[in-house]
Write an enzyme that holds these catalytic residues in place. Structure first.
Site, PDB file in Angstrom:
ATOM      1  N   MET A 169      -8.879   9.746   7.879  1.00 35.90           N
ATOM      2  CA  MET A 169      -9.263  10.304   6.573  1.00 35.90           C
ATOM      3  C   MET A 169     -10.151  11.533   6.738  1.00 35.90           C
ATOM      4  SD  MET A 169     -10.154   6.632   4.834  1.00 35.90           S
ATOM      5  CE  MET A 169     -10.993   6.019   6.276  1.00 35.90           C
TER       6      MET A 169
ATOM      7  N   LYS B  48      -3.153   3.625  -2.950  1.00 34.10           N
ATOM      8  CA  LYS B  48      -4.276   4.528  -3.155  1.00 34.10           C
ATOM      9  C   LYS B  48      -3.801   5.844  -2.592  1.00 34.10           C
ATOM     10  CE  LYS B  48      -7.627   0.969  -2.081  1.00 34.10           C
ATOM     11  NZ  LYS B  48      -8.631   0.544  -1.113  1.00 34.10           N
TER      12      LYS B  48
ATOM     13  N   ASP C 217       0.796  -1.221   0.000  1.00 29.51           N
ATOM     14  CA  ASP C 217       0.000   0.000   0.000  1.00 29.51           C
ATOM     15  C   ASP C 217       0.825   1.265   0.000  1.00 29.51           C
ATOM     16  OD1 ASP C 217      -2.613  -0.381   0.111  1.00 29.51           O
ATOM     17  OD2 ASP C 217      -2.798  -0.463   2.287  1.00 29.51           O
TER      18      ASP C 217
HETATM   19  N1  SAH Z   1      -5.581   0.568   8.064  1.00 36.51           N
HETATM   20  C1  SAH Z   1      -5.037   1.832   8.408  1.00 36.51           C
HETATM   21  C2  SAH Z   1      -5.934   2.982   8.053  1.00 36.51           C
HETATM   22  C3  SAH Z   1      -6.142   3.178   6.585  1.00 36.51           C
HETATM   23  S1  SAH Z   1      -7.194   4.523   6.220  1.00 36.51           S
HETATM   24  C4  SAH Z   1      -4.690   1.855   9.890  1.00 36.51           C
HETATM   25  O1  SAH Z   1      -5.079   0.945  10.623  1.00 36.51           O
HETATM   26  O2  SAH Z   1      -4.026   2.780  10.337  1.00 36.51           O
HETATM   27  C5  SAH Z   1      -6.012   5.774   5.857  1.00 36.51           C
HETATM   28  C6  SAH Z   1      -5.991   6.812   6.948  1.00 36.51           C
HETATM   29  O3  SAH Z   1      -5.246   6.342   8.058  1.00 36.51           O
HETATM   30  C7  SAH Z   1      -5.291   8.104   6.565  1.00 36.51           C
HETATM   31  O4  SAH Z   1      -6.145   8.936   5.836  1.00 36.51           O
HETATM   32  C8  SAH Z   1      -4.988   8.679   7.921  1.00 36.51           C
HETATM   33  O5  SAH Z   1      -6.131   9.236   8.499  1.00 36.51           O
HETATM   34  C9  SAH Z   1      -4.639   7.433   8.707  1.00 36.51           C
HETATM   35  N2  SAH Z   1      -3.202   7.184   8.762  1.00 36.51           N
HETATM   36  C10 SAH Z   1      -2.530   6.127   8.300  1.00 36.51           C
HETATM   37  N3  SAH Z   1      -1.225   6.216   8.591  1.00 36.51           N
HETATM   38  C11 SAH Z   1      -1.069   7.363   9.284  1.00 36.51           C
HETATM   39  C12 SAH Z   1       0.034   8.010   9.893  1.00 36.51           C
HETATM   40  N4  SAH Z   1       1.264   7.499   9.839  1.00 36.51           N
HETATM   41  N5  SAH Z   1      -0.166   9.172  10.543  1.00 36.51           N
HETATM   42  C13 SAH Z   1      -1.393   9.701  10.621  1.00 36.51           C
HETATM   43  N6  SAH Z   1      -2.479   9.139  10.052  1.00 36.51           N
HETATM   44  C14 SAH Z   1      -2.327   7.978   9.399  1.00 36.51           C
END
Ligand code: SAH
Length: 516
Positions: free
Chosen positions: A178, A63, A41
């Site tokens: 998000m 994405k 990803d």
């Molecule tokens: N499966 C992932 C989430 C995917 S949705 C999880 O468990 O973290 C994608 C969203 O995750 C982004 O838009 C943001 O809001 C958040 N996100 C993912 N990585 C991040 C990071 N390192 N710092 C802050 N937000 C993050």
């Protein structure tokens, strides 16, 4: 033909964690090590791909900002196809696969196709980013619950089913994923539904990585602040009184070298230790090896010495490389540390002594001044007349030690034990960083690193690229070489060790005016 490839494979949905490559689980790493295919990803740290075998196929299925590079249907089909072809597939997903990761949908597709799968959880962004921002998601004095919410409010989106009334009641911590582009709308909804507009809010972007940015405010003003700061995704939004604890508890982005980009010019196989010391203080390191170690053109002089170690009174080792190459060759000849039974050992400094100790030998002498001059000064106190000394050295190294010891009456053999040569080219990442002027500090740990960089880039180009970059040198000899090519040395520790150099870099940046 490999029979094991004929049956159905397996798909591991692995949570990559939020960004810091150290936050993946052991099980996740195990799966990566066995992977034939890795489908990864946008949010999964690419460094994690290094755990996969070099031959594994790596497929990017990212994405970016909601724009699906590859439709989810296509990703599902890809996983099914690879699984059916008997491969061990790792589907590496940012954070946790089942938290807003569409991991559920991927599992459903695999289940319908009869492909075995496993789900390996990961540290989800809310948990990871909150920890690295110093915000405890729950705290007995402030809140007893935490809710993970999607910020994508809109037609046909899951958020349309959010019960804003319930979310806004009470003092539970809320974490929106998000939710940056929809920040204003979501904060307004919380106020409309009864949350106190003064409730503190933190946005954490690229949490757990050196690019981490945190912006704080209140429900009432965070959207405006974010717009002013041009705050971009990916970020989580944490809402709740616990956000106030950050000022007291922030640790990750308070480290002195946080956000500093430091170039390491040592040989690739030696950069790791230094890099670890710097990253522990929050720096981002960029490896730019200017030296490659190769075998000497002829082994005979060293081999003769190694076969006659019993005839030497002293063995003098002046670098970790000399130690490693010395013992490696000893082993090739079928000998070991016992060959040194009657020979005393001098190490140039504590680090070299540590490497010697890893081969089972305790050094008899470590000078107070960790350099060639210090070695000479120590030997001046010992009767050296007629003593045979072995001084394994790098091709072309300074001959100060053998020369001075010979003046004291010693008989010195200094066989070439390894050669330092110029690598074919500098890594693209390092060149790119230098060209973009995004380097804060460059480190030189020997004169050859300085000379080689000047040779590889051309002195004028190097000087131009290093304008405004702090120059850190390990000691006076290296500094002299820096000045000889036209570089001004900003940082030089009193002790010539990597730890002392790290401390000196740390002190330099801590003192810099305007650094937060
Ligand atoms: N499966 C992932 C989430 C995917 S949705 C999880 O468990 O973290 C994608 C969203 O995750 C982004 O838009 C943001 O809001 C958040 N996100 C993912 N990585 C991040 C990071 N390192 N710092 C802050 N937000 C993050």
């Amino acid at each position: 033909m490999n029979c094991s490839k004929e049956h159905t494979g397996v798909v591991y949905l692995v949570g990559a964690g939020p960004g810091d490559p150290g936050l993946i689980t052991l099980r996740g790493v195990e799966c990566l090590r066995r992977a034939d295919v890795v489908v990864y990803d946008y949010l999964a740290n690419e460094q994690l791909l290094n755990h996969a075998p070099p031959a594994a196929e790596r497929i990017y299925a990212g994405k970016i900002g909601g724009r699906h590079n590859q439709d989810q249907e296509e990703i599902n089909a890809l996983l099914v196809e690879k699984g059916l072809s008997g491969k061990v597939v790792v589907r590496l997903k940012g954070g946790d696969p089942f938290v807003f990761g569409r991991g559920g949908e991927e599992c459903e597709a695999l289940q319908s196709a009869g492909i075995p799968f496993e789900v390996i959880p990961g540290v989800t962004a809310a948990v990871g980013a909150a920890a690295y921002a110093g915000i405890p998601l729950t705290h007995r004095d402030y809140t007893a619950s935490v809710t993970l919410v999607t910020g994508q409010v809109g037609k046909n989106k899951d958020a349309s089913s959010i019960d804003w009334k319930r979310l806004s009641l009470g003092n539970g911590t809320l974490v929106f994923y998000m939710g940056i582009t929809t920040l204003h709308r979501n904060m307004t909804r919380l106020i409309e539904n009864g949350r106190n507009p003064h409730t503190p809010v933190a946005l954490v972007r690229w949490g757990t990585t050196p690019e981490q940015q945190v912006l704080t405010g209140t429900i009432a003003d965070i959207a405006e602040r974010a717009a002013q700061a041009c705050f971009k995704p990916p970020a989580i939004t944490i809402v709740g009184e616990v956000v106030n604890l950050r000022e007291k508890l922030r640790w990750y982005d308070r480290r002195t070298l946080f956000g500093r980009r430091i170039l390491i010019t040592r040989a690739a196989d030696q950069a790791g230790e230094f890099s670890n010391l710097l990253t522990e203080r929050g720096a981002t390191t960029i490896e730019c090896p200017t030296i490659r170690l190769i075998d000497p053109c002829q082994w005979e002089p060293l081999d003769n010495a190694l076969r006659n170690l019993g005839s030497y009174g002293w063995l003098v080792l002046t670098s970790g490389n000399a130690v490693r190459c010395f013992f490696k060759r000893l082993q090739v000849l079928g000998l070991d540390a016992r060959a040194l039974a009657t020979c005393r050992v001098c190490a140039v400094g504590p680090k070299t002594a540590e490497v010697i100790r890893s081969f089972g030998i305790t050094s008899d002498l470590i000078p107070a001044d960790y350099k060639a001059e210090g070695v000479v000064a120590e030997f001046e106190r010992i009767p050296m007349n007629g003593v045979q000394v072995l001084f394994p050295k790098a091709d072309g190294a300074r001959d100060l030690v053998p020369r001075k010891l010979e003046q004291m009456g010693a008989r010195v053999d200094s066989p070439t034990t390894y050669c330092n040569i110029l690598p074919d080219k500098l890594p693209a990442e390092a060149l790119f960083a230098l060209e973009r002027r995004s380097v804060d500090c460059i480190t030189f740990t020997s004169s050859s690193t300085v000379q080689n960089l000047a040779n590889m880039l051309g002195t004028d180009r190097m000087l131009d690229m290093l304008k405004g970059v702090a120059v850190a040198s390990i000691g006076p000899i290296t500094s002299k070489t820096c000045r000889a090519v036209g570089l001004k040395v900003d940082i030089e520790p009193e002790e010539y060790t990597l730890t002392a150099l790290t401390d000196a870099i740390d002190a330099f940046f801590s003192n810099e005016a305007g650094y937060i």
